[in-house]
Scaffold this motif. Structure first.
Motif, PDB file in Angstrom:
ATOM      1  N   ASP A  43      14.775  71.824 -19.784  1.00  0.00           N
ATOM      2  CA  ASP A  43      13.838  70.954 -19.066  1.00  0.00           C
ATOM      3  C   ASP A  43      14.348  70.448 -17.729  1.00  0.00           C
ATOM      4  O   ASP A  43      13.573  69.915 -16.943  1.00  0.00           O
ATOM      5  CB  ASP A  43      13.512  69.726 -19.927  1.00  0.00           C
ATOM      6  CG  ASP A  43      12.817  70.100 -21.214  1.00  0.00           C
ATOM      7  OD1 ASP A  43      11.945  70.985 -21.185  1.00  0.00           O
ATOM      8  OD2 ASP A  43      13.158  69.510 -22.255  1.00  0.00           O
ATOM      9  N   GLU A  44      15.639  70.581 -17.479  1.00  0.00           N
ATOM     10  CA  GLU A  44      16.218  69.964 -16.291  1.00  0.00           C
ATOM     11  C   GLU A  44      17.095  70.944 -15.526  1.00  0.00           C
ATOM     12  O   GLU A  44      17.612  71.903 -16.084  1.00  0.00           O
ATOM     13  CB  GLU A  44      17.049  68.738 -16.690  1.00  0.00           C
ATOM     14  CG  GLU A  44      16.236  67.663 -17.389  1.00  0.00           C
ATOM     15  CD  GLU A  44      17.061  66.468 -17.816  1.00  0.00           C
ATOM     16  OE1 GLU A  44      17.716  65.881 -16.942  1.00  0.00           O
ATOM     17  OE2 GLU A  44      17.028  66.139 -19.011  1.00  0.00           O
ATOM     18  N   ASN A  61      17.644  77.553 -12.786  1.00  0.00           N
ATOM     19  CA  ASN A  61      16.269  77.054 -12.823  1.00  0.00           C
ATOM     20  C   ASN A  61      15.937  76.144 -11.634  1.00  0.00           C
ATOM     21  O   ASN A  61      14.817  75.654 -11.529  1.00  0.00           O
ATOM     22  CB  ASN A  61      15.962  76.359 -14.147  1.00  0.00           C
ATOM     23  CG  ASN A  61      16.896  75.221 -14.477  1.00  0.00           C
ATOM     24  OD1 ASN A  61      17.872  74.967 -13.757  1.00  0.00           O
ATOM     25  ND2 ASN A  61      16.631  74.535 -15.564  1.00  0.00           N
ATOM     26  N   MET A  65      12.050  74.565  -9.651  1.00  0.00           N
ATOM     27  CA  MET A  65      11.748  73.195  -9.281  1.00  0.00           C
ATOM     28  C   MET A  65      11.433  73.063  -7.791  1.00  0.00           C
ATOM     29  O   MET A  65      10.493  72.380  -7.411  1.00  0.00           O
ATOM     30  CB  MET A  65      12.895  72.252  -9.656  1.00  0.00           C
ATOM     31  CG  MET A  65      12.607  70.789  -9.350  1.00  0.00           C
ATOM     32  SD  MET A  65      13.812  69.637 -10.034  1.00  0.00           S
ATOM     33  CE  MET A  65      15.244  69.981  -9.028  1.00  0.00           C
ATOM     34  N   THR A 107      14.563  57.791  -9.183  1.00  0.00           N
ATOM     35  CA  THR A 107      13.477  58.709  -8.862  1.00  0.00           C
ATOM     36  C   THR A 107      13.347  58.731  -7.349  1.00  0.00           C
ATOM     37  O   THR A 107      13.290  57.677  -6.701  1.00  0.00           O
ATOM     38  CB  THR A 107      12.163  58.248  -9.520  1.00  0.00           C
ATOM     39  OG1 THR A 107      12.363  58.190 -10.934  1.00  0.00           O
ATOM     40  CG2 THR A 107      11.036  59.204  -9.215  1.00  0.00           C
ATOM     41  N   CYS A 120      11.407  63.655  -7.886  1.00  0.00           N
ATOM     42  CA  CYS A 120      12.530  64.141  -8.689  1.00  0.00           C
ATOM     43  C   CYS A 120      13.227  62.971  -9.372  1.00  0.00           C
ATOM     44  O   CYS A 120      13.637  62.016  -8.714  1.00  0.00           O
ATOM     45  CB  CYS A 120      13.512  64.879  -7.788  1.00  0.00           C
ATOM     46  SG  CYS A 120      14.871  65.660  -8.671  1.00  0.00           S
ATOM     47  N   LYS A 121      13.334  63.068 -10.682  1.00  0.00           N
ATOM     48  CA  LYS A 121      14.086  62.073 -11.443  1.00  0.00           C
ATOM     49  C   LYS A 121      15.512  62.602 -11.583  1.00  0.00           C
ATOM     50  O   LYS A 121      15.720  63.713 -12.075  1.00  0.00           O
ATOM     51  CB  LYS A 121      13.456  61.854 -12.813  1.00  0.00           C
ATOM     52  CG  LYS A 121      14.154  60.796 -13.613  1.00  0.00           C
ATOM     53  CD  LYS A 121      13.447  60.539 -14.939  1.00  0.00           C
ATOM     54  CE  LYS A 121      14.149  59.419 -15.675  1.00  0.00           C
ATOM     55  NZ  LYS A 121      13.474  59.113 -16.945  1.00  0.00           N
ATOM     56  N   PHE A 140      21.589  65.652 -13.494  1.00  0.00           N
ATOM     57  CA  PHE A 140      20.531  66.279 -14.279  1.00  0.00           C
ATOM     58  C   PHE A 140      19.232  65.880 -13.608  1.00  0.00           C
ATOM     59  O   PHE A 140      18.931  64.686 -13.496  1.00  0.00           O
ATOM     60  CB  PHE A 140      20.585  65.811 -15.735  1.00  0.00           C
ATOM     61  CG  PHE A 140      21.929  66.038 -16.372  1.00  0.00           C
ATOM     62  CD1 PHE A 140      22.394  67.317 -16.623  1.00  0.00           C
ATOM     63  CD2 PHE A 140      22.733  64.971 -16.695  1.00  0.00           C
ATOM     64  CE1 PHE A 140      23.634  67.526 -17.197  1.00  0.00           C
ATOM     65  CE2 PHE A 140      23.977  65.167 -17.268  1.00  0.00           C
ATOM     66  CZ  PHE A 140      24.438  66.435 -17.531  1.00  0.00           C
ATOM     67  N   GLU A 141      18.477  66.858 -13.145  1.00  0.00           N
ATOM     68  CA  GLU A 141      17.296  66.577 -12.346  1.00  0.00           C
ATOM     69  C   GLU A 141      16.055  67.226 -12.952  1.00  0.00           C
ATOM     70  O   GLU A 141      16.120  68.305 -13.517  1.00  0.00           O
ATOM     71  CB  GLU A 141      17.487  67.108 -10.918  1.00  0.00           C
ATOM     72  CG  GLU A 141      18.712  66.520 -10.239  1.00  0.00           C
ATOM     73  CD  GLU A 141      18.842  66.928  -8.787  1.00  0.00           C
ATOM     74  OE1 GLU A 141      17.941  67.600  -8.236  1.00  0.00           O
ATOM     75  OE2 GLU A 141      19.861  66.553  -8.178  1.00  0.00           O
ATOM     76  N   LYS A 142      14.943  66.497 -12.797  1.00  0.00           N
ATOM     77  CA  LYS A 142      13.680  66.972 -13.348  1.00  0.00           C
ATOM     78  C   LYS A 142      12.551  66.551 -12.423  1.00  0.00           C
ATOM     79  O   LYS A 142      12.508  65.394 -11.995  1.00  0.00           O
ATOM     80  CB  LYS A 142      13.474  66.379 -14.741  1.00  0.00           C
ATOM     81  CG  LYS A 142      12.261  66.863 -15.464  1.00  0.00           C
ATOM     82  CD  LYS A 142      12.225  66.295 -16.867  1.00  0.00           C
ATOM     83  CE  LYS A 142      11.081  66.886 -17.639  1.00  0.00           C
ATOM     84  NZ  LYS A 142      11.079  66.430 -19.023  1.00  0.00           N
ATOM     85  N   ALA A 144       9.274  65.061 -11.618  1.00  0.00           N
ATOM     86  CA  ALA A 144       8.500  64.065 -12.375  1.00  0.00           C
ATOM     87  C   ALA A 144       7.006  64.274 -12.195  1.00  0.00           C
ATOM     88  O   ALA A 144       6.545  64.816 -11.261  1.00  0.00           O
ATOM     89  CB  ALA A 144       8.891  62.661 -11.916  1.00  0.00           C
TER      90      ALA A 144
END
Length: 144
Positions: A43-44, A61, A65, A107, A120-121, A140-142, A144
């Motif tokens: 996920d991240e 990945n 993103m 964020t 980006c969180k 660790f980035e995701k 949002a």
């Protein structure tokens, strides 16, 4: 068959990414954390910098993103994802946490390779070696 190929590519990329991170950890003698990197990579995005904040690893990945590939970002600062609309206050709070060598969770508005923005969180952590000296940062980035 296309679905199987995509799944196999993802599994292979995750495996290679975990091995690269483990090699960095071994080389710089990280004090190991209990991160389940394989699960996180589902996920991240994972980005590792040296202690001077130059990117030394970006998970495969990353391109999903924001359009960047590892080769695009190696040796650069994570600030490369910031732009004119990125909140200066948030950037300063991240910089202060990095200077104090403490974990942070923020964020931030980042920019994709094509110039589009995305939220980006980021969960960032300093990494210390067995002597207690700072050697890396991991984020660790995701989106949002």
């Amino acid at each position: 068959w296309e679905f199987n190929h995509i799944l196999l590519d993802h599994i292979t990329s995750s495996f290679l990414d975990v091995n690269k991170i483990n090699a960095i950890a071994l080389k710089t003698k990280w004090v190991k954390e209990d991160w389940d990197l394989s699960t996180i990579l589902k996920d991240e995005v994972i980005i590792v910098t040296d202690y001077k904040l130059s990117i030394i690893f970006a998970s495969s990945n990353l391109s999903k993103m924001n359009g960047y590939h590892e080769d695009d970002v190696l040796g650069k600062s994570p600030k490369m994802f910031h732009g004119k609309e990125t909140c200066l206050k948030t950037s300063n709070e991240i910089r202060e946490a990095v200077n104090q060598k403490i974990p942070f969770e923020k964020t931030v508005l980042n920019y994709k390779k094509n110039g589009e923005t995305y939220i980006c969180k980021i969960k960032g952590f300093p990494i210390f070696d067995k002597k207690g000296e700072l050697c890396n940062f991991i984020a660790f980035e995701k989106a949002a």
